[in-house]
Design an enzyme around this catalytic site. Structure first.
Site, PDB file in Angstrom:
ATOM      1  N   HIS A  96      29.022  11.117  45.406  1.00 22.73           N
ATOM      2  CA  HIS A  96      28.600  12.455  44.964  1.00 22.73           C
ATOM      3  C   HIS A  96      28.200  12.357  43.498  1.00 22.73           C
ATOM      4  CE1 HIS A  96      29.874  14.924  48.348  1.00 22.73           C
ATOM      5  NE2 HIS A  96      30.952  14.194  48.443  1.00 22.73           N
ATOM      6  N   CYS A 133      27.748  11.736  51.809  1.00 23.46           N
ATOM      7  CA  CYS A 133      29.047  12.087  52.377  1.00 23.46           C
ATOM      8  C   CYS A 133      28.942  12.786  53.737  1.00 23.46           C
ATOM      9  CB  CYS A 133      29.846  12.897  51.357  1.00 23.46           C
ATOM     10  SG  CYS A 133      31.617  12.781  51.628  1.00 23.46           S
ATOM     11  N   ARG A 165      42.974  10.581  52.032  1.00 33.55           N
ATOM     12  CA  ARG A 165      41.698  11.083  51.557  1.00 33.55           C
ATOM     13  C   ARG A 165      41.224  10.167  50.432  1.00 33.55           C
ATOM     14  NH1 ARG A 165      38.877  15.382  53.032  1.00 33.55           N
ATOM     15  NH2 ARG A 165      37.242  15.914  51.553  1.00 33.55           N
TER      16      ARG A 165
HETATM   17  N1  GLN Z   1      34.136  16.467  55.809  1.00 32.16           N
HETATM   18  C1  GLN Z   1      33.830  15.083  55.523  1.00 32.16           C
HETATM   19  C2  GLN Z   1      35.059  14.225  55.200  1.00 32.16           C
HETATM   20  O1  GLN Z   1      36.028  14.722  54.675  1.00 32.16           O
HETATM   21  C3  GLN Z   1      32.824  15.026  54.383  1.00 32.16           C
HETATM   22  C4  GLN Z   1      33.398  15.500  53.072  1.00 32.16           C
HETATM   23  C5  GLN Z   1      32.370  15.606  51.983  1.00 32.16           C
HETATM   24  O2  GLN Z   1      31.184  15.763  52.221  1.00 32.16           O
HETATM   25  N2  GLN Z   1      32.809  15.538  50.754  1.00 32.16           N
HETATM   26  O3  GLN Z   1      35.045  13.043  55.458  1.00 32.16           O
END
Ligand code: GLN
Length: 236
Positions: free
Chosen positions: A192, A95, A128
């Site tokens: 993740h 990520c 998101r």
């Molecule tokens: N900040 C980055 C995004 O939102 C990565 C987020 C994360 O590592 N979960 O794309």
């Protein structure tokens, strides 16, 4: 592997890049190496410490926007990760850690410079991406389907020098079509979870890249069962 034949696993900046249980990836690699009798050394390098260049596998986790941009700046200034990659070290990044390996990414509305280790860049998506992710992995890697959990605002666009890790069957990943990227021994994913607990064959791929050898099989009945359950659940 390094001179004393110890596999050196480097957990990069746990103070900045370690959300959603990504530290579990370190534990899985350590465990699966130990089951094969491979001596392992786990090295946790905080962001105020120099990055050793003699590791075998470097692990970068996820992070919020602020820590992500700080991590990219510090890794660029330090140079140790670049030196490690130049000597053929394996990198596995999740990520935020994945995004910062590219040319650029967005954090807190600002375009930030990446480490230029993978031919890709990230921008922001309309929504998101949160939830289960699954995909068919690049056949050249010879792995069963990827399953995991994603939570990111960014979208990632691959250039010709980066291969998609997987074709998405559930979730968003890079852009709704592909998920993650790899080139040489550098591999990034939005999964993740921790990703390597849910995808032990991916853990073994990293171990094979690092050791250059075959690995004795491990009884993966339980993770295999979890994979089948998750694939069936998200297919509904
Ligand atoms: N900040 C980055 C995004 O939102 C990565 C987020 C994360 O590592 N979960 O794309």
């Amino acid at each position: 592997m390094s001179t004393e034949s110890r596999l050196r696993l480097v957990w990069v900046y746990p103070d900045l890049l370690s959300t959603y249980g990504d530290r579990g990836n370190l534990l899985i690699l350590e465990h699966r190496a130990a089951l094969r009798g491979l001596p392992v050394e786990c090295i946790e390098v905080r962001s105020d410490q120099p990055m050793p260049a003699d590791g075998d596998i470097y692990l970068l986790g996820g992070g919020e926007d602020g820590p992500q941009s700080l991590a990219a700046q510090r890794l660029a200034a330090d140079g140790g990760l670049h030196r490690a990659v130049d000597r053929g070290a394996v990198v596995f990044a999740v990520c935020a850690g994945y995004q910062l390996l590219g040319h650029s990414f967005y954090a807190k509305g600002t375009q930030c410079r990446g480490l230029e280790m993978l031919d890709l860049h990230s921008d922001r998506g309309p929504t998101r991406a949160v939830g289960e992710i699954a995909g068919e992995i690049d056949p050249r890697l010879g792995l069963p389907p990827l399953t995991g959990f994603e939570n990111h605002g960014g979208r990632t666009h691959l250039g010709p020098g980066a291969h998609p890790l997987a074709r998405v069957t559930t979730g968003i990943g890079n852009d709704g079509q592909t998920e993650g990227a790899w080139n040489g021994r550098i591999l990034g994913t939005y999964s993740h979870g921790p990703a390597l607990a849910r995808n032990p064959d991916l853990a073994d791929l990293l171990l094979r890249w690092a050791t250059g050898g075959d690995l004795a099989p491990i009884d993966d009945t339980w993770p295999d069962r979890l994979r089948r359950e998750r694939l069936a659940a998200v297919a509904r």
